[in-house]
Design an enzyme around this catalytic site. Structure first.
Site, PDB file in Angstrom:
ATOM      1  CB  VAL A  84      -0.969   0.017   1.210  1.00 53.14           C
ATOM      2  CG1 VAL A  84      -1.933  -1.158   1.142  1.00 53.14           C
ATOM      3  CG2 VAL A  84      -0.213   0.019   2.518  1.00 53.14           C
ATOM      4  CB  CYS A  85       0.092   4.799  -0.705  1.00 52.21           C
ATOM      5  SG  CYS A  85      -0.383   4.788  -2.439  1.00 52.21           S
ATOM      6  N   PRO A  86       2.929   4.404   0.919  1.00 52.86           N
ATOM      7  CG  PRO A  86       4.845   5.575   1.679  1.00 52.86           C
ATOM      8  CD  PRO A  86       3.657   4.749   2.159  1.00 52.86           C
TER       9      PRO A  86
END
Length: 79
Positions: free
Chosen positions: A16-18
């Site tokens: 998942v981000c980042p």
């Protein structure tokens, strides 16, 4: 026959981000102009963020291809 002559593949599915954004930037730094990076993602926000980042860095997004439910490949040409 492949759509693009991919130089390097980066698989950040499950991240998942980042992380996908950071890993894409890192991969692009080690590539030469004209080479093509294929990025596999499954996090919807990355489908928006990675192209934005790539354009800011001066590279070209060739295509965002949906390959399955919530799974995409982003093709990036290094400039």
């Amino acid at each position: 026959m492949a759509k693009y002559q991919v130089t390097k593949t980066l698989d950040v599915r499950g991240e998942v981000c980042p992380v996908p954004d950071v890993e894409t930037k890192r991969a692009l730094q080690n590539m030469k102009p004209g080479e093509i990076l294929e990025v596999w993602i499954d996090y919807p926000m990355s489908k928006e963020r990675i192209p934005e980042t790539v354009k800011k860095l001066g590279h070209e997004v060739l295509e965002i291809e949906e390959v399955g439910p919530s799974e995409w490949k982003i093709y990036i040409k290094v400039k």
